[in-house]
Design a protein around this motif. Structure first.
Motif, PDB file in Angstrom:
ATOM      1  N   GLY A 114      28.432   7.830  31.653  1.00 12.32           N
ATOM      2  CA  GLY A 114      27.952   9.207  31.609  1.00 12.32           C
ATOM      3  C   GLY A 114      26.573   9.327  32.200  1.00 12.32           C
ATOM      4  O   GLY A 114      26.296   8.764  33.264  1.00 12.32           O
ATOM      5  N   LEU A 115      25.671  10.045  31.510  1.00  8.81           N
ATOM      6  CA  LEU A 115      24.349  10.373  32.037  1.00  8.81           C
ATOM      7  C   LEU A 115      23.251   9.723  31.215  1.00  8.81           C
ATOM      8  O   LEU A 115      23.258   9.793  29.979  1.00  8.81           O
ATOM      9  CB  LEU A 115      24.131  11.887  32.030  1.00  8.81           C
ATOM     10  N   MET A 116      22.313   9.104  31.902  1.00  5.98           N
ATOM     11  CA  MET A 116      21.102   8.584  31.270  1.00  5.98           C
ATOM     12  C   MET A 116      19.902   9.125  32.040  1.00  5.98           C
ATOM     13  O   MET A 116      19.856   9.081  33.270  1.00  5.98           O
ATOM     14  CB  MET A 116      21.091   7.055  31.290  1.00  5.98           C
ATOM     15  N   TRP A 117      18.934   9.651  31.274  1.00  5.99           N
ATOM     16  CA  TRP A 117      17.693  10.140  31.865  1.00  5.99           C
ATOM     17  C   TRP A 117      16.600   9.077  31.734  1.00  5.99           C
ATOM     18  O   TRP A 117      16.498   8.382  30.715  1.00  5.99           O
ATOM     19  CB  TRP A 117      17.222  11.407  31.159  1.00  5.99           C
ATOM     20  N   PHE A 118      15.750   8.987  32.776  1.00  2.00           N
ATOM     21  CA  PHE A 118      14.594   8.092  32.762  1.00  2.00           C
ATOM     22  C   PHE A 118      13.358   8.904  33.159  1.00  2.00           C
ATOM     23  O   PHE A 118      13.424   9.761  34.039  1.00  2.00           O
ATOM     24  CB  PHE A 118      14.781   6.943  33.755  1.00  2.00           C
ATOM     25  N   ARG A 119      12.241   8.615  32.505  1.00  2.90           N
ATOM     26  CA  ARG A 119      10.979   9.294  32.821  1.00  2.90           C
ATOM     27  C   ARG A 119       9.846   8.273  32.862  1.00  2.90           C
ATOM     28  O   ARG A 119       9.835   7.300  32.112  1.00  2.90           O
ATOM     29  CB  ARG A 119      10.655  10.360  31.769  1.00  2.90           C
ATOM     30  N   LYS A 120       8.898   8.531  33.766  1.00  2.00           N
ATOM     31  CA  LYS A 120       7.719   7.668  33.865  1.00  2.00           C
ATOM     32  C   LYS A 120       6.547   8.491  34.381  1.00  2.00           C
ATOM     33  O   LYS A 120       6.701   9.285  35.312  1.00  2.00           O
ATOM     34  CB  LYS A 120       7.980   6.507  34.826  1.00  2.00           C
ATOM     35  N   GLU A 121       5.395   8.305  33.754  1.00  2.00           N
ATOM     36  CA  GLU A 121       4.178   8.943  34.247  1.00  2.00           C
ATOM     37  C   GLU A 121       3.382   7.931  35.056  1.00  2.00           C
ATOM     38  O   GLU A 121       3.244   6.770  34.677  1.00  2.00           O
ATOM     39  CB  GLU A 121       3.313   9.465  33.099  1.00  2.00           C
ATOM     40  N   ILE A 122       2.848   8.370  36.194  1.00  2.00           N
ATOM     41  CA  ILE A 122       2.125   7.469  37.079  1.00  2.00           C
ATOM     42  C   ILE A 122       0.886   8.178  37.604  1.00  2.00           C
ATOM     43  O   ILE A 122       0.921   9.379  37.908  1.00  2.00           O
ATOM     44  CB  ILE A 122       3.039   6.992  38.235  1.00  2.00           C
TER      45      ILE A 122
END
Length: 697
Positions: A309-317
């Motif tokens: 299905g769906l997996m979200w990823f987030r990162k601040e840079i």
């Protein structure tokens, strides 16, 4: 959220070479000015130029402008034509280097350093050629050791990004040449690497390897329209495509409508969406309670073993102020299976699969902020393992195309499940004649081969055929047409073409009989009738339950042996035994062989296996067999009047005839009885794709 990466870069000179979307050529983004001098993307630092062949250098520029080209200590001049293109043919050079290649106009200069002169080999085909040395779970046998030992300064690598086109392109999409090291070899073609390593060891000259391969592809997509028209079964059909564009439009529109409806349903099911908006992509979204996951990697290895299905990823840079008004590019490695991406809440990738553009996805000026920036990626996996893979050289963000500004993105990312697709409809597949289908006739030739044909090469290694098994009989003419087609485009009728015969695969059969995989191998072997061809037999290197066997080392070794004979003229035993004739002797059939080397031998057992015999009833039964000199005698006491013998005639045969050099015998049959795939013609297969109708009308 807190930043995960803080950039501290001394930036004195920032020379950004941005990849132009239309041609793959570069332009200068320093101070926001556009460059006009262009050099084909196949030219870069660390490249290898074919020795003993005239050298073509080409690109674009201001019409009428004078150019100076310096290779080593020699200078040459040419002029940009009225159509904005230029090309110059330089004299042949002997192996050596490093040299510099400098292309200059009155106002601009392109300089390529560490250029070697040696032998360049093109590595092409489908997934078994594309299979990397060591990327995630996609590994070869003994991958850790092979990777650690991949220190070859004079072995150079170039990977062509996978894409298709309905018309021939002028340039390929690539990140340029790299020196073979532990890191650069990981994503490279394993078969190509092991082949090139063996050739380099043996010849002790620089070797350049160009990996232009694409998994799941058929030979039709790798052959130009000119080449396909030499196949009688296809010529009339290609005319139908050209004469009835409305049919293609109907196919395209029908699929596009179905796909759009499916994507809307997927978004409606995604927790990351609210009222049709991707709220999890917003930079101010609170992800403080999200889990973390180390990327690159599969999410099945990070606590989500059953997720499709769906997996979200987030990162601040954190990015420097100097990037704020520049084009910035980001690359997410290898995705399983599709991704969408946002930068500071602005969508930069709508829906894509691997491969991504080698130059990365563009983040336009005005979106990058000084200080904290948020990257959000939504990965869709339809089955199997899901995630983002790749090393630091594939997982990055940078200003323009300058690798000096590159920031690696591997590390800790926030992650959260958006949707589990249990009982959800499967992803719609583009019909064959939809322009987006990667097997559209000639599509990969147009995008991944045609732009290379101006660049002299020493030869081709090829590993493909799995995609054509259902039409194995038709592959007889198609494969030979492909070989001759490529030679005509390189203007070299004796261009060495070395290919892999398909490995054993699928469950072992109890009884002998007809088999499509065996017929495909026969079609491949028939291409040996063409001059300057060689074949690496892999009938003992496969596994029953995986079409991607991990032993790529022996595949590369056998390709190198064939190349040493075919391309370099060495008088060596480069192939296993090949049947040359047979005679009926009473109740038995005697088979004669060439390429016996030091003699025929049985491997892994006291008795020969893999032989079957048939009488006039054409019913094959397993047979006894024994070696007598350079021949093999085959019989079955129940077949009193034998007329035909087959050897290793199955998708996954149990067979053990070798020569003393431990090279396996080439599978064969002595009969010419009708093939089971004979009626699976190319035109009927393509015609089926024209029958797609618009059911909504």
């Amino acid at each position: 959220m807190k930043p995960f990466h803080l950039l501290r870069l001394p930036i004195s000179i920032l020379l950004c070479l941005i990849s132009m979307a239309s041609s793959g050529l570069s332009e200068d983004c320093e101070n926001g000015t556009n460059a006009r001098l262009e050099v084909s993307s196949i030219f870069s630092d660390h490249m290898v130029i074919q020795r003993d062949r005239p050298v073509n250098v080409w690109g674009g520029g201001v019409p009428g402008s004078e150019l100076n080209i310096r290779l080593g200590q020699n200078d040459y001049n040419t002029k940009v034509l009225d159509d904005g293109t230029w090309k110059i043919r330089l004299p042949a050079l002997q192996a050596g280097g490093p040299h510099s290649l400098v292309v200059s106009s009155e106002n601009e200069t392109r300089t390529f350093q560490d250029v070697l002169i040696g032998d360049v080999w093109l590595c092409s085909g489908q997934s078994n050629m594309a299979w990397p040395v060591n990327v995630g779970s996609m590994q070869v046998d003994n991958a850790a050791v092979e990777t650690a030992q991949a220190d070859w300064p004079n072995l150079r690598l170039l990977t062509v990004s996978r894409r298709g086109s309905k018309t021939p392109l002028k340039d390929v999409d690539t990140n340029g040449w790299t020196v073979c090291t532990e890191e650069t070899i990981r994503p490279f073609s394993a078969v190509g690497y092991f082949f090139g390593r063996d050739i380099h060891r043996h010849l002790n000259v620089p070797i350049g390897l160009i990996n232009s391969s694409y998994g799941g592809t058929m030979a039709e997509a790798w052959t130009s329209e000119k080449g396909l028209r030499t196949v009688p079964d296809l010529a009339e059909f290609l005319d139908v495509i050209r004469q009835h564009p409305e049919t293609i439009d109907r196919i395209r529109d029908g699929f596009d409508r179905d796909f759009a409806a499916w994507k809307r349903k997927l978004d409606d099911s995604d927790k990351g969406y609210r009222e049709g908006k991707p709220v999890w992509s917003m930079p101010d979204h609170d992800d403080s309670i999200w889990q973390t996951m180390t990327l690159p990697g599969y999410w099945e290895d990070a606590g989500h073993p059953d997720l499709d299905g769906l997996m979200w990823f987030r990162k601040e840079i954190i990015l420097p102020q100097s990037w704020k008004d520049k084009d910035v590019y980001v690359h997410f490695g290898v995705v399983n299976d599709r991704l969408r991406a946002w930068f500071n809440g602005v969508e930069i990738v709508n829906w894509t699969a691997s491969p991504q553009p080698a130059s990365g996805f563009r983040i336009p000026p005005g979106i990058v902020r000084q200080g904290g920036n948020v990257i959000a990626v939504r990965v869709f996996d339809m089955g199997g393992r899901g995630g983002l893979l790749g090393g630091a050289d594939e997982f990055w963000i940078r200003c323009g195309s300058s690798r000096e500004t590159e920031i690696p993105l591997p590390g800790e990312w926030k992650c959260k499940v958006g949707f589990s697709m249990k009982d959800f409809p499967s992803l719609p597949r583009a019909p064959l004649l939809h322009p987006d289908n990667h097997n559209y006739p000639s599509s990969h030739f147009n995008a991944m081969i045609a732009p290379l044909t101006q660049f002299p090469i020493r030869g081709v290694i090829w590993y493909q055929g799995e995609g054509n098994v259902k039409r194995a009989y038709a592959y007889r003419s198609l494969f030979q047409a492909l070989i001759q087609d490529w030679r005509s485009h390189w203007h070299e009728e004796d261009l060495p073409f070395i290919f892999v015969q398909l490995a054993n695969y699928l469950p072992v059969k109890d009884q002998p009989g007809d088999d499509a995989w065996a017929e495909l191998r026969e079609a491949q072997a028939m291409a040996l009738s063409l001059n300057d061809t060689g074949m690496a037999v892999a009938i003992d290197l496969g596994v029953a339950n995986d079409v991607h066997p991990r032993n790529k080392q022996d595949v590369g070794k056998r390709l190198a042996l064939a190349a040493r004979h075919v391309a370099y003229g060495e008088d060596i035993i480069y192939s296993g035994p090949k049947v040359t004739g047979h005679t009926i002797q009473g109740h038995a059939i005697r088979l004669q062989f060439t390429n016996v080397g030091g003699g025929l031998m049985v491997k892994d057992g006291p008795e020969l296996r893999g032989f079957a015999v048939a009488g006039k009833d054409r019913k094959f039964v397993w047979a006894n067999a024994k070696i007598e000199g350079d021949s093999v005698l085959v019989w079955n006491d129940k077949v009193l009047d034998p007329v035909a013998v087959r050897y290793a005639w199955a998708s996954n045969p149990v067979c053990n005839l070798y020569n003393s050099e431990e090279l396996p015998a080439i599978p064969f049959r002595t009969d010419d009885w009708p093939c089971m795939t004979r009626d699976q013609t190319l035109s009927s297969w393509l015609s089926d794709s024209l029958s797609v109708t618009d059911d909504s009308k």
